[in-house]
Write an enzyme that holds these catalytic residues in place. Structure first.
Site, PDB file in Angstrom:
ATOM      1  N   GLU A 190       0.912  -0.698   0.025  1.00 49.39           N
ATOM      2  CA  GLU A 190      -0.136  -0.411  -0.224  1.00 49.39           C
ATOM      3  C   GLU A 190       1.063   1.380   0.256  1.00 49.39           C
ATOM      4  OE1 GLU A 190      -2.625   0.504  -0.719  1.00 49.39           O
ATOM      5  OE2 GLU A 190      -4.237   1.276   0.743  1.00 49.39           O
ATOM      6  N   THR A 246      -4.147   9.675  -4.589  1.00 53.08           N
ATOM      7  CA  THR A 246      -3.855  10.002  -3.121  1.00 53.08           C
ATOM      8  C   THR A 246      -2.400  11.030  -2.534  1.00 53.08           C
ATOM      9  OG1 THR A 246      -4.793   7.685  -2.790  1.00 53.08           O
ATOM     10  CG2 THR A 246      -3.555   8.320  -1.397  1.00 53.08           C
TER      11      THR A 246
END
Ligand code: ADP
Length: 307
Positions: free
Chosen positions: A128, A181
């Site tokens: 991630e 993000t």
């Protein structure tokens, strides 16, 4: 068993007042992956379908989390990973997290489950981090554990499983624009006024209590974000309009899913979630923005084997 096929679910992180700590798992949206033992040692991405993603293990989140786990085990074989991607990267419903947990969940099954879900999350955090440039588990934990999860701390990793009221449903709209993000994190304030912090932690505590007691009125008043949403919502076209329409249609709350651009709402019951769906999509239907929309029960089981 030499091969396993899995469904790796999409997830909603943050959930308004729970920035970076709270998340829940979706039922009807997710990727499929095949993980296979092979003779050649190492981790190989052998097939990617749906979206254009890297094949080099070091550049694909599924490969990075798999490599983290591979270093921790002593085996004389390798693993091949196929990714059938349904969750658009950068959509804000945990596309990277689904890949990061999928590879390590599948490998763990193939070697007799030596690791528990928290340990699998530790490996998945490495993957991630490739996508979001920082280590966080708010999408990973609900994908692995299912339901609502709260990440109490990342180091040491401590994940709390929260109860899910049985008739809670989500409606998620994804306007087809891309927000990275990393870009979205750049908009966040460095400091939070004390009054806002007090409001936020009162709401988060209340939301957790509402989940434990199935108190939908409390949930409705707690699903508010005074810290992050005012900044990030600027990146999402028609955010305020979609939010207002969904609340007027009877949603318990609406907010940014993860780092956006998807917008989530929670409703009591599937019928209500579908009424909210109509209201949300009517806003984008009147614009030139393409969108996807999903209605989903909360998936209380998380990632699963499908063969
Ligand atoms: P999301 O919140 O939807 O996961 P992110 O912006 O966090 O979106 O992650 C998407 C980024 O991660 C994209 O730049 C994408 O190219 C990269 N990436 C690398 N491997 C994968 C993968 N297997 N699945 C999804 N995204 C990946």
């Amino acid at each position: 068993m030499n091969e396993i096929k899995i469904f790796s679910p999409a997830t909603v992180a943050n959930v308004s007042c729970g920035f970076d700590v709270l998340g829940f798992c979706l039922d009807s949206v997710g990727d499929e992956m095949v993980i296979r033992k092979i003779e050649k040692k190492g981790i190989y991405i052998s097939h990617v379908e749906g979206f254009d993603l890297p094949y080099e293990a070091e550049k694909n989140v599924a490969g990075v989390s798999a490599l983290a786990m591979y270093e921790a085990i002593d085996v004389d074989f390798g693993f091949e990973i196929e990714i059938y991607k349904n969750i658009k990267p950068g959509s804000g419903i945990g596309s990277s997290a689904a890949s990061a947990v999928g590879s390590v969940f599948g490998m763990n099954e193939l070697i007799g489950r030596p690791f528990n879900n928290t340990q699998l999350t530790e490996f998945a955090i490495k993957g991630e981090a490739l996508a979001s440039k920082c280590e966080h588990a708010d999408n990973l934990a609900p994908a692995l554990f299912g339901g609502f999860t709260l990440v109490k701390s990342v180091a040491p990793l401590k994940i709390l499983e929260l109860p899910t009221p049985s008739d809670l449903c989500a409606t998620i709209i994804h306007p087809q624009i891309e927000i990275k993000t990393s870009e979205s994190r750049g908009l966040l304030p460095n400091e939070v006024p004390l009054n806002d912090a007090i409001t936020q932690w009162a709401n988060l505590g209340s939301l957790v209590h509402a989940l434990h007691t199935s108190d939908f009125d409390l949930m409705k008043s707690a699903l508010t974000d005074v810290v992050v949403e005012p900044h990030r919502s600027k990146l999402i076209p028609l955010f305020n309009e979609v939010k207002e329409a969904s609340l007027n249609a009877g949603a318990l709350g609406a907010g940014i899913s993860g780092s956006g651009p998807s917008i989530f709402t929670l409703s009591k019951g599937l019928e209500q979630a579908n009424i909210v769906k109509e209201a949300m999509q009517s806003i984008y239907a009147d614009s030139d923005i393409d969108f996807d929309i999903h209605v989903s029960k909360i998936n209380t089981k998380g990632i699963k084997i499908i063969n």
